[in-house]
Scaffold this motif. Structure first.
Motif, PDB file in Angstrom:
ATOM      1  N   SER A  74       0.912  -1.213   0.022  1.00  0.00           N
ATOM      2  CA  SER A  74      -0.077  -0.100   0.032  1.00  0.00           C
ATOM      3  C   SER A  74       0.761   1.302  -0.002  1.00  0.00           C
ATOM      4  CB  SER A  74      -1.025  -0.069   1.243  1.00  0.00           C
ATOM      5  OG  SER A  74      -0.439   0.129   2.216  1.00  0.00           O
ATOM      6  N   HIS A  75       2.069   1.277   0.403  1.00  0.00           N
ATOM      7  CA  HIS A  75       3.013   2.521   0.240  1.00  0.00           C
ATOM      8  C   HIS A  75       4.054   2.227  -0.876  1.00  0.00           C
ATOM      9  CE1 HIS A  75       1.607   4.318   3.994  1.00  0.00           C
ATOM     10  NE2 HIS A  75       1.504   2.960   4.436  1.00  0.00           N
ATOM     11  N   GLY A  76       3.781   1.223  -1.736  1.00  0.00           N
ATOM     12  CA  GLY A  76       4.658   1.056  -2.949  1.00  0.00           C
ATOM     13  C   GLY A  76       5.883   0.429  -2.861  1.00  0.00           C
ATOM     14  N   GLY A  77       5.946  -0.361  -1.590  1.00  0.00           N
ATOM     15  CA  GLY A  77       7.053  -1.239  -1.698  1.00  0.00           C
ATOM     16  C   GLY A  77       6.936  -2.530  -2.095  1.00  0.00           C
ATOM     17  N   SER A  80       8.148   6.335   2.567  1.00  0.00           N
ATOM     18  CA  SER A  80       7.075   5.216   2.291  1.00  0.00           C
ATOM     19  C   SER A  80       7.567   4.183   3.251  1.00  0.00           C
ATOM     20  CB  SER A  80       7.310   4.683   0.899  1.00  0.00           C
ATOM     21  OG  SER A  80       6.731   5.935  -0.053  1.00  0.00           O
ATOM     22  N   ALA A  81       8.811   3.926   3.181  1.00  0.00           N
ATOM     23  CA  ALA A  81       9.130   2.895   4.070  1.00  0.00           C
ATOM     24  C   ALA A  81       8.785   2.928   5.576  1.00  0.00           C
ATOM     25  CB  ALA A  81      10.727   2.382   4.063  1.00  0.00           C
ATOM     26  N   VAL A  82       9.018   4.284   6.162  1.00  0.00           N
ATOM     27  CA  VAL A  82       8.728   4.580   7.529  1.00  0.00           C
ATOM     28  C   VAL A  82       7.181   4.478   7.682  1.00  0.00           C
ATOM     29  CG1 VAL A  82       8.670   6.358   9.296  1.00  0.00           C
ATOM     30  CG2 VAL A  82      10.771   5.955   7.911  1.00  0.00           C
ATOM     31  N   GLU A  83       6.484   4.817   7.031  1.00  0.00           N
ATOM     32  CA  GLU A  83       4.887   4.792   6.928  1.00  0.00           C
ATOM     33  C   GLU A  83       4.574   3.411   7.000  1.00  0.00           C
ATOM     34  OE1 GLU A  83       2.983   7.299   7.816  1.00  0.00           O
ATOM     35  OE2 GLU A  83       4.551   8.746   7.877  1.00  0.00           O
TER      36      GLU A  83
END
Length: 342
Positions: free
Chosen positions: A201-204, A230-233
């Motif tokens: 959901s965060h592009g990873g 994105s990773a932190v979120e």
């Protein structure tokens, strides 16, 4: 070969031909839609999935050759089987159709027995291709599947800027010591389902699963805006999801799950590692090692999310972020600055 029911599009500028062809394919058990020229056919293909295109060559606005050229260059359509049905004569025209990607060429007037055989063959190939695509999407993330379809498969990698996230269930060995194997598998499947959702959901993408841990990549194979944030979120969302899961586990008298995250940003070498027979999309480099060491450091720092300076400096949102003591990790000659979200 058994008959397969298909959703067919017929592109022909002649109204009588459209009616006759529609009648023929419907009698064979297929669904038929019609387009009066190539331009309308492409518009319909963009809006609705079809299994086979029956394509005339001589049409106004956009002829069959132009349609074939457009389909060949469109990643979403280039695997669509196209059967050319035309009265245009000459071997050169037939060769041109095949070179542009047509599955077959049937001269007009169309022989119904031949049409049935060609449709069955094309629909079977389409079915096999869809099955291969389904399996690929099952065993690879959507981003990796897209990369394979666009770039093809080749062992090796390329240097990219990315953010790496490692996640691990703390003290899982002790947690699972008295659990039945079936219960352990069920717990891990639940855990991975939640983690995959948060990462994607965060592009990873999740590139590695080992026991009770995983590695995710943000920024490869496709670049994304602010992979650090994105990773932190994604890590925060994982913690929120596990908090809900822990409420259910507490109600059942089960111990809570505790997670640790290590996040690092920098240059990595990302690509397909393994052999031609079996490979996986992954990445290597000091950034990967640093993220893994940061995740392990959560066990002694009493912080759930740790990340390096490179990640910290690119964050858009820093609420709750604080710096903790520098750390010297195994395999690194110098200590690094460590930032945390408790």
């Amino acid at each position: 070969m058994s008959d397969i029911q298909g959703n067919l599009l017929i592109a022909d500028d002649n109204k009588v031909n459209r009616l006759l062809m529609s009648r023929s394919v419907e009698l064979l058990g297929h669904k038929a839609s019609v387009a009066e020229n190539g331009k309308i056919a492409l518009e319909m293909l963009a809006k609705e999935p079809f299994d086979v295109l029956l394509l005339d060559i001589e049409m106004p606005e956009m002829d069959g050759f132009q349609v074939l050229e457009a389909i060949k260059t469109d990643p979403a359509l280039r695997d669509l089987p196209v059967i050319v049905t035309s009265s245009v004569e000459g071997l050169d025209n037939i060769v041109r159709c095949i070179e542009l990607g047509a599955e077959d060429y049937i001269p007009k007037p169309v022989n119904k027995v031949l049409l049935k055989a060609r449709l069955n063959s094309s629909l079977e190939k389409k079915r096999l291709h869809d099955e291969q695509k389904r399996l690929l999407n099952r065993f690879a993330t959507e981003e990796v599947a897209d990369d394979l379809q666009k770039s093809g498969f080749a062992i090796g990698g390329r240097r990219v800027h990315a953010t790496i996230l490692f996640c691990d269930i703390r003290d899982f060995t002790a947690l699972s010591e008295n659990m039945a194997p079936e219960a352990i598998i069920e717990l891990l499947n639940t855990f991975y389902t939640l983690m995959f959702e948060a990462v994607s959901s965060h592009g990873g993408i999740v590139s590695l699963m080992v026991g009770d841990g995983l590695m995710a990549i943000f920024g490869a194979p496709q670049p994304i805006k602010s992979p650090e944030q994105s990773a932190v979120e994604a890590a925060k969302e994982m913690l929120d999801m596990v908090a809900v899961l822990n409420e259910e586990r507490a109600a059942e008298g089960e111990p809570k799950l505790r997670l640790g995250f290590g996040i690092a940003t920098g240059e990595v070498v990302a690509g397909y590692a393994g052999t031609d027979a079996r490979a996986t999309y992954t990445c290597i480099g000091k950034t990967v090692n640093r993220a893994a060491r940061l995740e392990a450091h959560t066990k002694t720092s009493d912080c759930r999310i740790l990340f390096d300076t490179e990640t910290h400096d690119e964050l858009i949102e820093r609420d709750g972020v604080h710096r903790i003591a520098d750390a010297l990790f195994k395999g690194f000659s110098n200590s690094i600055s460590v930032f945390a979200i408790k």
